[in-house]
Design a protein around this motif. Sequence first.
Motif, mmCIF file in Angstrom:
data_model
loop_
_atom_site.group_PDB
_atom_site.id
_atom_site.type_symbol
_atom_site.label_atom_id
_atom_site.label_comp_id
_atom_site.label_asym_id
_atom_site.label_seq_id
_atom_site.Cartn_x
_atom_site.Cartn_y
_atom_site.Cartn_z
ATOM 1 N N SER A 51 0.841 -1.188 0.000
ATOM 2 C CA SER A 51 0.000 0.000 0.000
ATOM 3 C C SER A 51 0.879 1.242 0.000
ATOM 4 O O SER A 51 2.050 1.187 0.398
ATOM 5 N N PRO A 52 0.325 2.382 -0.437
ATOM 6 C CA PRO A 52 1.120 3.617 -0.452
ATOM 7 C C PRO A 52 1.474 4.069 0.954
ATOM 8 O O PRO A 52 0.813 3.710 1.931
ATOM 9 N N GLY A 53 2.542 4.870 1.038
ATOM 10 C CA GLY A 53 2.864 5.523 2.295
ATOM 11 C C GLY A 53 2.071 6.818 2.386
ATOM 12 O O GLY A 53 0.871 6.846 2.110
ATOM 13 N N THR A 54 2.744 7.890 2.725
ATOM 14 C CA THR A 54 2.016 9.154 2.844
ATOM 15 C C THR A 54 1.778 9.802 1.484
ATOM 16 O O THR A 54 0.852 10.594 1.328
ATOM 17 N N PHE A 55 2.615 9.479 0.492
ATOM 18 C CA PHE A 55 2.386 10.002 -0.854
ATOM 19 C C PHE A 55 1.601 8.991 -1.665
ATOM 20 O O PHE A 55 1.885 7.782 -1.624
ATOM 21 N N VAL A 56 0.611 9.485 -2.401
ATOM 22 C CA VAL A 56 -0.126 8.617 -3.321
ATOM 23 C C VAL A 56 -0.616 9.453 -4.493
ATOM 24 O O VAL A 56 -0.959 10.628 -4.336
ATOM 25 N N TRP A 57 -0.597 8.845 -5.669
ATOM 26 C CA TRP A 57 -1.137 9.492 -6.868
ATOM 27 C C TRP A 57 -2.187 8.566 -7.440
ATOM 28 O O TRP A 57 -1.919 7.378 -7.685
ATOM 29 N N ASP A 58 -3.394 9.087 -7.647
ATOM 30 C CA ASP A 58 -4.505 8.245 -8.086
ATOM 31 C C ASP A 58 -4.781 8.336 -9.575
ATOM 32 O O ASP A 58 -5.864 7.954 -10.032
ATOM 33 N N SER A 59 -3.825 8.813 -10.335
ATOM 34 C CA SER A 59 -3.875 8.945 -11.793
ATOM 35 C C SER A 59 -4.700 10.141 -12.252
ATOM 36 O O SER A 59 -4.798 10.403 -13.444
ATOM 37 N N TRP B 223 3.580 15.292 -6.698
ATOM 38 C CA TRP B 223 4.836 14.960 -6.020
ATOM 39 C C TRP B 223 5.476 16.208 -5.418
ATOM 40 O O TRP B 223 5.940 16.199 -4.281
ATOM 41 N N ARG B 224 5.471 17.297 -6.184
ATOM 42 C CA ARG B 224 6.043 18.550 -5.688
ATOM 43 C C ARG B 224 5.270 19.055 -4.464
ATOM 44 O O ARG B 224 5.879 19.527 -3.486
ATOM 45 N N LEU B 225 3.948 18.944 -4.499
ATOM 46 C CA LEU B 225 3.130 19.385 -3.372
ATOM 47 C C LEU B 225 3.450 18.557 -2.130
ATOM 48 O O LEU B 225 3.581 19.095 -1.024
ATOM 49 N N TRP B 226 3.601 17.238 -2.302
ATOM 50 C CA TRP B 226 3.940 16.366 -1.171
ATOM 51 C C TRP B 226 5.317 16.727 -0.612
ATOM 52 O O TRP B 226 5.496 16.804 0.607
ATOM 53 N N LEU B 227 6.273 16.950 -1.496
ATOM 54 C CA LEU B 227 7.614 17.322 -1.041
ATOM 55 C C LEU B 227 7.586 18.594 -0.212
ATOM 56 O O LEU B 227 8.226 18.679 0.857
ATOM 57 N N PRO C 17 8.950 19.767 5.517
ATOM 58 C CA PRO C 17 8.746 20.331 6.857
ATOM 59 C C PRO C 17 8.453 19.316 7.952
ATOM 60 O O PRO C 17 8.636 19.621 9.128
ATOM 61 N N VAL C 18 8.005 18.108 7.611
ATOM 62 C CA VAL C 18 7.554 17.172 8.646
ATOM 63 C C VAL C 18 8.304 15.838 8.602
ATOM 64 O O VAL C 18 8.956 15.443 9.567
ATOM 65 N N LEU C 19 8.224 15.139 7.475
ATOM 66 C CA LEU C 19 8.724 13.766 7.419
ATOM 67 C C LEU C 19 10.246 13.683 7.440
ATOM 68 O O LEU C 19 10.824 12.861 8.170
ATOM 69 N N ALA C 20 10.909 14.510 6.646
ATOM 70 C CA ALA C 20 12.379 14.449 6.614
ATOM 71 C C ALA C 20 13.006 14.825 7.957
ATOM 72 O O ALA C 20 13.909 14.119 8.438
ATOM 73 N N PRO C 21 12.566 15.924 8.613
ATOM 74 C CA PRO C 21 13.127 16.213 9.936
ATOM 75 C C PRO C 21 12.864 15.098 10.946
ATOM 76 O O PRO C 21 13.724 14.796 11.780
ATOM 77 N N ALA C 22 11.678 14.488 10.884
ATOM 78 C CA ALA C 22 11.377 13.371 11.782
ATOM 79 C C ALA C 22 12.314 12.206 11.515
ATOM 80 O O ALA C 22 12.851 11.584 12.439
ATOM 81 N N PHE C 23 12.527 11.896 10.251
ATOM 82 C CA PHE C 23 13.419 10.801 9.866
ATOM 83 C C PHE C 23 14.826 11.044 10.399
ATOM 84 O O PHE C 23 15.449 10.137 10.971
ATOM 85 N N VAL C 24 15.333 12.249 10.205
ATOM 86 C CA VAL C 24 16.683 12.587 10.657
ATOM 87 C C VAL C 24 16.819 12.396 12.163
ATOM 88 O O VAL C 24 17.790 11.803 12.650
ATOM 89 N N GLU D 101 8.607 6.219 -0.748
ATOM 90 C CA GLU D 101 7.339 6.951 -0.801
ATOM 91 C C GLU D 101 6.869 7.114 -2.249
ATOM 92 O O GLU D 101 5.688 6.920 -2.552
ATOM 93 N N LEU D 102 7.785 7.470 -3.144
ATOM 94 C CA LEU D 102 7.425 7.646 -4.543
ATOM 95 C C LEU D 102 6.980 6.325 -5.152
ATOM 96 O O LEU D 102 5.925 6.246 -5.796
ATOM 97 N N GLU D 103 7.777 5.294 -4.949
ATOM 98 C CA GLU D 103 7.479 4.000 -5.549
ATOM 99 C C GLU D 103 6.162 3.421 -5.033
ATOM 100 O O GLU D 103 5.336 2.927 -5.806
#
Length: 215
Positions: free
Chosen positions: A34-42, A50-54, A60-67, A162-164
């Motif tokens: 299943s998708p993570g937080t990013f999903v594209w429904d065609s 993708w740009r909006l999700w980034l 602002p949220v996911l990358a700092p949390a990951f780090v 996330e993209l895949e």
Amino acid sequence: MSDTFQALRAATPGEIEGLALARFVSRLGIEVRSPGTFVWDSRGDLAAAWRLWLETWFAPVLAPAFVEIHRLAGEMRPDEIAGQDRVLDRALSETLRTRSLAAGLAFLEGKSEMRANRKWTRFSELVAAGGTPGHATTLFALQSALYHLPLAPALSAYAWFELESGLLPHTGYRNHSGTGNDALALFASAIPHVQVAISGERGDFSAESPRLRAI
């Protein structure tokens, strides 16, 4: 070598040379269902989505949390990782929260080779007991650290995940070129955000961070 791949290599720090290995190692035993937080429904423009999700979630949220979670995992601090997981839970919208938790189950259920790892087991038991939600971002960062993957390739591998996963076949996405260049070009746009995240100050993601907001 494609122009996109050349640009990707030129745009990344030395650690991201290990991206291919990080992608492989971080996903050992995992079947993405299943998708993570990013999903594209065609519907709509994929690059814009993708740009909006980034810009709205990854930077602002996911990358700092990951780090922060990757750092805490390297310092063997599972209780603080759980605390960061709960902060992340509050930062996500309800829709993203639901998807993230569903994606996280694949990591909890598929890591048989990690069950002998006391650090992984301690955290997974916290999730099972309801002590922390168990988001995909947290679990990806934790296992990347436990596999001793450096931060830059680990965070890059997470962006690729996330993209895949967001382009799973049921979304209707097809790469007509058959070369993977479409996805690679999209992924390349995540690299500047990865660079910013890994160059930031320690503790950028916390309960007091002004970046955290539920949308």
